[in-house]
Design a protein around this motif. Structure first.
Motif, mmCIF file in Angstrom:
data_model
loop_
_atom_site.group_PDB
_atom_site.id
_atom_site.type_symbol
_atom_site.label_atom_id
_atom_site.label_comp_id
_atom_site.label_asym_id
_atom_site.label_seq_id
_atom_site.Cartn_x
_atom_site.Cartn_y
_atom_site.Cartn_z
ATOM 1 N N PRO A 189 3.310 -20.963 2.661
ATOM 2 C CA PRO A 189 3.204 -22.133 1.781
ATOM 3 C C PRO A 189 1.908 -22.204 0.982
ATOM 4 C CG PRO A 189 2.993 -22.774 4.089
ATOM 5 C CD PRO A 189 3.464 -21.361 4.078
ATOM 6 N N LEU A 190 0.850 -21.580 1.473
ATOM 7 C CA LEU A 190 -0.409 -21.574 0.730
ATOM 8 C C LEU A 190 -0.473 -20.442 -0.297
ATOM 9 C CD1 LEU A 190 -2.989 -22.326 3.591
ATOM 10 C CD2 LEU A 190 -1.869 -23.933 2.024
ATOM 11 N N GLY A 191 0.489 -19.548 -0.255
ATOM 12 C CA GLY A 191 0.516 -18.436 -1.211
ATOM 13 C C GLY A 191 -0.644 -17.477 -1.066
ATOM 14 N N LEU A 192 -1.070 -17.231 0.170
ATOM 15 C CA LEU A 192 -2.257 -16.415 0.410
ATOM 16 C C LEU A 192 -1.954 -14.938 0.636
ATOM 17 C CD1 LEU A 192 -4.377 -18.707 2.764
ATOM 18 C CD2 LEU A 192 -4.470 -18.504 0.271
ATOM 19 N N PHE A 193 -0.760 -14.623 1.161
ATOM 20 C CA PHE A 193 -0.472 -13.241 1.527
ATOM 21 C C PHE A 193 -0.046 -12.431 0.306
ATOM 22 C CE2 PHE A 193 0.461 -15.224 5.809
ATOM 23 C CZ PHE A 193 -0.631 -14.660 6.448
ATOM 24 N N ASN A 194 -0.892 -11.470 -0.077
ATOM 25 C CA ASN A 194 -0.633 -10.544 -1.177
ATOM 26 C C ASN A 194 -0.084 -11.269 -2.417
ATOM 27 O OD1 ASN A 194 -0.983 -7.991 -2.158
ATOM 28 N ND2 ASN A 194 0.921 -7.167 -1.301
ATOM 29 N N PRO A 195 -0.820 -12.229 -2.943
ATOM 30 C CA PRO A 195 -0.305 -13.025 -4.060
ATOM 31 C C PRO A 195 -0.061 -12.189 -5.323
ATOM 32 C CG PRO A 195 -2.653 -13.417 -3.731
ATOM 33 C CD PRO A 195 -2.197 -12.599 -2.566
ATOM 34 N N GLY A 196 0.912 -12.627 -6.090
ATOM 35 C CA GLY A 196 1.231 -11.980 -7.355
ATOM 36 C C GLY A 196 2.164 -10.806 -7.251
ATOM 37 N N LYS A 197 2.509 -10.391 -6.025
ATOM 38 C CA LYS A 197 3.383 -9.238 -5.843
ATOM 39 C C LYS A 197 4.837 -9.700 -5.664
ATOM 40 C CE LYS A 197 -0.510 -7.035 -5.636
ATOM 41 N NZ LYS A 197 -1.403 -7.822 -4.800
ATOM 42 N N GLY A 231 3.919 -7.058 2.381
ATOM 43 C CA GLY A 231 2.780 -7.849 2.826
ATOM 44 C C GLY A 231 2.729 -9.262 2.289
ATOM 45 N N THR A 232 3.837 -9.743 1.741
ATOM 46 C CA THR A 232 3.835 -11.082 1.133
ATOM 47 C C THR A 232 4.192 -12.186 2.128
ATOM 48 O OG1 THR A 232 6.134 -10.802 0.418
ATOM 49 C CG2 THR A 232 4.415 -10.168 -1.144
ATOM 50 N N PHE A 233 4.582 -11.845 3.350
ATOM 51 C CA PHE A 233 4.931 -12.848 4.360
ATOM 52 C C PHE A 233 3.899 -12.937 5.476
ATOM 53 C CE2 PHE A 233 9.686 -11.884 3.452
ATOM 54 C CZ PHE A 233 9.625 -12.632 2.290
ATOM 55 N N GLY A 234 3.067 -11.926 5.633
ATOM 56 C CA GLY A 234 2.111 -11.866 6.726
ATOM 57 C C GLY A 234 1.555 -10.464 6.841
ATOM 58 N N VAL A 235 0.773 -10.238 7.894
ATOM 59 C CA VAL A 235 0.111 -8.946 8.093
ATOM 60 C C VAL A 235 0.704 -8.286 9.334
ATOM 61 C CG1 VAL A 235 -2.080 -7.757 8.424
ATOM 62 C CG2 VAL A 235 -2.004 -9.875 7.072
ATOM 63 N N LEU A 236 1.272 -7.103 9.166
ATOM 64 C CA LEU A 236 1.825 -6.359 10.295
ATOM 65 C C LEU A 236 0.694 -5.776 11.128
ATOM 66 C CD1 LEU A 236 4.707 -4.372 8.544
ATOM 67 C CD2 LEU A 236 4.785 -6.636 9.601
ATOM 68 N N THR A 237 0.785 -5.954 12.452
ATOM 69 C CA THR A 237 -0.258 -5.442 13.337
ATOM 70 C C THR A 237 0.272 -4.483 14.400
ATOM 71 O OG1 THR A 237 -0.044 -7.450 14.688
ATOM 72 C CG2 THR A 237 -1.781 -7.414 13.013
ATOM 73 N N GLU A 238 1.578 -4.445 14.583
ATOM 74 C CA GLU A 238 2.175 -3.518 15.545
ATOM 75 C C GLU A 238 3.641 -3.310 15.177
ATOM 76 O OE1 GLU A 238 0.736 -3.534 19.812
ATOM 77 O OE2 GLU A 238 2.850 -4.027 20.127
ATOM 78 N N ILE A 239 4.112 -2.092 15.342
ATOM 79 C CA ILE A 239 5.467 -1.726 14.903
ATOM 80 C C ILE A 239 6.122 -0.896 15.984
ATOM 81 C CG2 ILE A 239 6.790 -0.460 13.163
ATOM 82 C CD1 ILE A 239 3.959 -0.891 11.496
ATOM 83 N N THR A 240 7.340 -1.262 16.370
ATOM 84 C CA THR A 240 8.132 -0.467 17.309
ATOM 85 C C THR A 240 9.290 0.169 16.555
ATOM 86 O OG1 THR A 240 7.571 -1.859 19.200
ATOM 87 C CG2 THR A 240 9.543 -0.498 19.402
ATOM 88 N N VAL A 241 9.377 1.488 16.636
ATOM 89 C CA VAL A 241 10.408 2.223 15.897
ATOM 90 C C VAL A 241 11.295 2.987 16.868
ATOM 91 C CG1 VAL A 241 9.016 2.460 13.819
ATOM 92 C CG2 VAL A 241 8.895 4.243 15.569
ATOM 93 N N ARG A 242 12.540 3.161 16.443
ATOM 94 C CA ARG A 242 13.458 4.008 17.200
ATOM 95 C C ARG A 242 13.204 5.469 16.827
ATOM 96 N NH1 ARG A 242 18.444 2.082 17.169
ATOM 97 N NH2 ARG A 242 18.205 0.310 15.751
#
Length: 447
Positions: free
Chosen positions: A436-444, A192-203
């Motif tokens: 760049p703002l360091g907002l996604f799950n900071p500190g992880k 979760g440090t790059f963004g928020v997943l909202t949909e996932i396609t799996v094989r």
């Protein structure tokens, strides 16, 4: 925006995962979105006000990866639990991140299909959390980990993609595809440090045609069981699962659930075989015996076999009932499993700690669980010392500090020990570019 949470007690329950002693802060609030559009709205709102964003699923993680920081907004994705579609013709499924792993399994089974990744937490953990940590599980020895099944992702991001709140599609729905960098692979395991997943396609895979066979081997010690694991590898055998449980784990599960288990040995190896016929199961039992098993038998009782694998899944919560548990997640080359198990025994003795061990032994992924009585500060310090020594021992054997639980907060020092400064600098650069703002799950992860 629906489901805005500011109740202090609810916020406290959403502020951390299951990682023992991992620090967490006091969040500003929490939101339970139900759609990608709502996630985008929350991310844009938080970015404008520089509010940190901490995504979470079921909170079953064991590394502190979903722990809040002070002033953060928690994005509880548990209400985004819709299976968007199952494409039986192309053997794929598309889901929202809050779909529980076992619920997906049951849904695709109705189409004659199977989703193999099966962490021990599969009855509770979500696909979004599984993707965020690149979860493994019992069957990953033969069938691979979550990353092997992720085809495409939808995510709410910021940085170079545009303003925070931008929705992007990564990866593909096709079996093959090399158009550009593998960004879906990059996001898988990023916690979760790059963004928020909202949909996932799996094989998906075709469902297994017959019930797997189970071979059980009992050993006088965990190191002896580890020698049998190495022997299975040398013999070229590939079980669907090869799991280790020590007596402490079996006893804790039996006292809790009364499954009818007998802990008459120091360690058990459970092998699950799904190759048609009995030859593979017979070969595994013979290897167990040749490696010094007290006994080794193919289970002919399906209920008994299920109880044994249920014990494997229940080991952590069973021990957690007894005392706080600090859980490891090291992975070493399979040939080093016996040496690593011996090292864990020495570390336990050196620190005076009680360490129970379960393992995805077939792929070298060990989960030593260090017990320390609640309120016993000396035992807590000893457990933390043992934890760090186990990480160092795994690295010295060519292993890694986390096989499937993720870095989160607990493994950041271990990761810095494991990876070179140049590689760490690359990771920091990727994080700064995508967030760049360091907002996604900071500190992880990179801290």
């Amino acid at each position: 925006m629906r489901d805005i949470i500011d109740d202090p007690d609810v916020l406290a329950s959403l502020s951390h995962d299951e990682a023992e002693w991992a620090p967490y802060g006091k969040p500003l609030g929490a939101v339970r979105p139900r759609s990608t559009a709502e996630v985008s709205e929350v991310v844009a709102y938080c970015a404008e006000r520089r509010i940190p964003i901490v995504p979470r699923g079921a909170g079953t993680g064991l590394s502190g990866g979903a722990n809040a920081v002070d002033g953060a907004m928690i994005l509880d994705l548990s209400k985004m639990n819709r299976i968007v579609g199952i494409d039986a013709a192309n053997m794929t499924a598309t889901v929202q991140p809050g779909v529980v792993n076992d619920d997906l399994k049951r849904a695709v089974a109705g189409h004659g299909l199977w989703y193999p990744p099966d962490p021990a937490s599969s009855p509770w953990s979500t696909i979004g959390g599984n993707v965020s940590t690149n979860a493994g599980g019992l069957c990953c020895l033969k069938y691979g980990v979550t990353r092997d099944y992720v085809l495409g992702l939808e995510a709410v991001v910021g940085g170079p993609a545009g303003a925070y709140g931008t929705v992007v599609k990564l990866g593909r729905r096709t079996t093959k595809g090399v158009s550009g960098y593998d960004l879906a692979g990059l996001f898988t395991g990023s916690e979760g440090t790059f963004g928020v997943l909202t949909e996932i396609t799996v094989r998906l895979r075709p469902a297994r045609r017959e019930a797997p066979r189970t071979v059980v081997g009992a050993f006088a010690g965990v190191v002896a069981a580890g020698e049998a694991v190495a022997a299975i590898t040398r013999a070229g055998l590939l079980p669907a699962a090869l799991e280790l449980l020590d007596r402490t784990c079996l006893k804790a599960v039996e006292e809790w659930k009364h499954l009818g288990l007998e802990a008459d040995a120091a360690a058990l190896l459970l092998a699950q075989l799904d190759t048609p016929g009995d030859d593979e199961a017979t070969a595994v039992a013979n290897v167990f015996r040749e490696a010094g098993a007290l006994w080794a038998e193919q289970s002919t009782d399906e209920a008994e076999a299920e109880a044994l694998f249920a014990a494997r899944r229940l080991a952590y919560p069973a021990l957690e009932r007894l005392s706080p548990v600090l859980t490891e997640d090291i992975c070493v080359p399979r040939s080093e499993v016996p040496r690593m198990l011996a090292s864990i025994e020495r570390i336990a003795a050196r620190h005076g700690s009680t360490i129970a061990t379960i393992a995805h032994a077939g792929d070298g992924n060990l989960h030593p669980m260090i017990l320390a009585a609640a309120g016993d500060e000396q035992a807590k310090r000893a457990a933390q010392g043992a934890f760090e020594d186990i990480l160092s021992a795994a690295i010295a054997m060519g292993g890694t500090v986390t096989g499937e639980h993720g870095v989160g907060l607990l493994k950041r020092a271990g990761m810095r020990q494991e990876l070179s400064p140049a590689v760490l600098a690359m990771q920091v650069a990727v994080k700064q570019t995508l967030d760049p703002l360091g907002l996604f799950n900071p500190g992880k992860v990179v801290g």
